[in-house]
Design an enzyme around this catalytic site. Structure first.
Site, short mmCIF file in Angstrom:
data_model
loop_
_atom_site.label_atom_id
_atom_site.label_comp_id
_atom_site.label_asym_id
_atom_site.label_seq_id
_atom_site.Cartn_x
_atom_site.Cartn_y
_atom_site.Cartn_z
N LYS A 58 0.83 -1.22 0.00
CA LYS A 58 0.00 0.00 0.00
C LYS A 58 0.86 1.26 0.00
CE LYS A 58 -2.07 -1.35 3.76
NZ LYS A 58 -1.40 -2.67 3.89
N THR A 59 1.84 1.31 0.90
CA THR A 59 2.72 2.48 0.96
C THR A 59 3.53 2.61 -0.32
OG1 THR A 59 2.84 2.22 3.36
CG2 THR A 59 4.55 3.57 2.33
N ASP B 118 -1.32 6.95 6.31
CA ASP B 118 -1.25 5.53 6.59
C ASP B 118 -2.13 5.22 7.80
OD1 ASP B 118 -0.39 3.00 6.13
OD2 ASP B 118 1.69 3.33 6.73
N THR C 42 -5.38 -1.29 7.00
CA THR C 42 -5.41 -2.74 7.11
C THR C 42 -6.77 -3.18 7.62
OG1 THR C 42 -4.46 -2.44 9.30
CG2 THR C 42 -2.94 -3.06 7.55
N ARG D 115 6.56 -8.24 1.76
CA ARG D 115 7.45 -7.86 2.86
C ARG D 115 8.04 -9.09 3.52
NH1 ARG D 115 4.52 -4.57 6.61
NH2 ARG D 115 5.31 -2.73 5.56
N1 ATP Z 1 4.33 -5.62 -5.89
C1 ATP Z 1 5.52 -5.52 -5.34
N2 ATP Z 1 6.63 -5.73 -6.04
C2 ATP Z 1 7.84 -5.69 -5.46
N3 ATP Z 1 8.04 -5.40 -4.16
C3 ATP Z 1 6.97 -5.15 -3.41
C4 ATP Z 1 5.67 -5.18 -3.95
N4 ATP Z 1 4.79 -4.87 -2.97
C5 ATP Z 1 5.51 -4.67 -1.86
N5 ATP Z 1 6.83 -4.84 -2.12
C6 ATP Z 1 7.91 -4.78 -1.13
O1 ATP Z 1 7.36 -5.08 0.15
C7 ATP Z 1 7.69 -4.08 1.10
C8 ATP Z 1 6.44 -3.77 1.91
O2 ATP Z 1 5.51 -3.04 1.14
P1 ATP Z 1 4.72 -1.78 1.74
O3 ATP Z 1 5.54 -1.10 2.78
O4 ATP Z 1 4.27 -0.96 0.60
O5 ATP Z 1 3.48 -2.51 2.41
P2 ATP Z 1 2.20 -1.89 3.12
O6 ATP Z 1 1.01 -2.50 2.44
O7 ATP Z 1 2.31 -0.42 3.12
O8 ATP Z 1 2.30 -2.47 4.59
P3 ATP Z 1 1.76 -1.82 5.99
O9 ATP Z 1 0.27 -2.08 6.04
O10 ATP Z 1 2.48 -2.62 7.04
O11 ATP Z 1 2.11 -0.38 5.99
C9 ATP Z 1 8.17 -2.88 0.29
O12 ATP Z 1 9.29 -2.30 0.88
C10 ATP Z 1 8.56 -3.45 -1.06
O13 ATP Z 1 9.96 -3.65 -1.09
MG MG Z 2 2.59 0.87 4.70
#
Ligand code: ATP
Ligand code: MG
Length: 327
Positions: A66-67, A111, A160, A219
């Site tokens: 998401k981030t 977030d 989430t 992740r």
């Molecule tokens: N589709 C993707 N392709 C490649 N790497 C990805 C992808 N999605 C996520 N990642 C990797 O996974 C890590 C976690 O993703 P991210 O921080 O965006 O998750 P999030 O959904 O924001 O989690 P949270 O809810 O904990 O904030 C990122 O640092 C990235 O390196």
């Molecule tokens: Mg995030």
């Protein structure tokens, strides 16, 4: 070693590591095709019309991207990115500074948006809808409100816990995209890409094993890869072979069906109570973890594996889980 590969929070070192593997362009983002395609269309339409993008809400389990997507949207729009989070915005006043600093087309990322306090959320409504905020000044008889106009910005929210957002809030987002866990093929591509960026030679079988143990979460895949890289360097010749990957996963306490020690403890606690149903709070106290962590980071996997059921009266073990524990 602990369960930390599945944990929600990242340590400082892990954050740097995550940043280094984060895709820099939308085209590099692996998987989630429908979401990425929709976003590409909205982004190019907004660019063509030279108009700001609609407000976007992302929902999905921790670590699904998401981030990352929020950052990619700002990059693809060529816009500035401003980031905050629900818990950080305690009072409406905390938002005023952020909002008034936004320029035309900027992206404001919030977030954990489900954790915004209700008054802050309501304060956002007029900002999102009409791009102005009414600020109260003075108290008592002298109290009045001053209207401040804002530039047209794009709010990107991530949650989430989609279910915790109020209906009026949700209705103010023009775009709503849900991220689901990735199929193993996509995780395989992500692990392969990450290993390349880390200069880590890896056997195909090792990559497939990591993909299978990552719970569909990029992740988690990247964190496991990071630990296994250490194992490959210390115990091997730097190449991650299947044997080293298996060894490393054992050291991480991850078993053949992708369960960690904490997963097994959660199941055992319920088993000790006759298989449930028991409340989340009871489980949290018994295993010594936060309720949120258990609900966001552990339960979804147990449910998808068919080991745990959520019922109105609490959590219950399935027959499959009872059989597994009896072994
Ligand atoms: N589709 C993707 N392709 C490649 N790497 C990805 C992808 N999605 C996520 N990642 C990797 O996974 C890590 C976690 O993703 P991210 O921080 O965006 O998750 P999030 O959904 O924001 O989690 P949270 O809810 O904990 O904030 C990122 O640092 C990235 O390196
Ligand atoms: Mg995030």
């Amino acid at each position: 070693m602990t369960d930390s590969v599945y944990e929600r929070e990242s340590s400082g070192q892990e954050r740097d590591f995550e940043l280094s593997l984060r895709p820099k362009r939308l085209a590099e983002f692996i998987g989630q095709r429908p979401v990425v395609e929709n976003l590409s269309v909205y982004i190019s339409a907004a660019r063509k019309r030279e108009e700001p993008l609609d407000h976007i809400l992302f929902s999905g389990m921790p670590g699904l991207g998401k981030t990352t997507l929020a950052n990619l949207i700002a990059t693809e729009l060529g816009a500035n990115m401003h980031a905050s989070s629900g818990p950080a915005l305690e009072r409406a006043g905390d938002l005023v500074g952020l909002l008034t600093n936004l320029e035309q087309g900027d992206v404001l990322f919030i977030d954990e948006i489900h954790r915004l306090p209700a008054p802050v959320e309501e304060f956002l409504y007029s900002a999102m809808e009409d791009f102005h905020v009414d600020i109260q000044i003075d108290q008592g008889p002298a109290a009045r409100s001053v209207r401040v106009n804002l530039k047209h910005f794009t709010l990107v929210g991530a949650t989430t816990r989609e279910g915790l957002l109020s209906a009026p809030f949700r209705a103010r987002f023009g775009v709503f995209e849900r991220l689901d866990p990735y199929p193993a093929e996509d995780i395989l591509q992500i692990v392969t890409r990450s290993a390349r960026l880390l200069d880590l030679p890896m056997d195909a079988e090792a990559a497939a094993l990591i993909a299978a143990r990552s719970r569909g979460t990029p992740r988690v895949a990247n964190r496991i890869l990071r630990r296994l890289r250490d194992v490959a360097q210390v115990r091997g010749k730097g190449r991650l072979t299947l044997e080293l990957a298996e060894q490393g996963l054992r050291m991480l306490g991850i078993d053949a069906i992708g369960l960690t020690e904490l997963d097994r403890r959660i199941l055992r606690v319920i088993a000790e109570q006759g298989g449930g149903p028991i409340g989340l709070k009871t489980i949290a106290v018994a295993v010594g973890e936060e309720e949120d962590t258990i609900e966001d980071a552990y339960e979804p996997h147990l449910i998808r594996e068919g080991l745990l059921q959520k019922t109105p009266r609490g959590r219950k073990l399935t027959d499959k889980a009872s059989a597994l524990l009896a072994r």
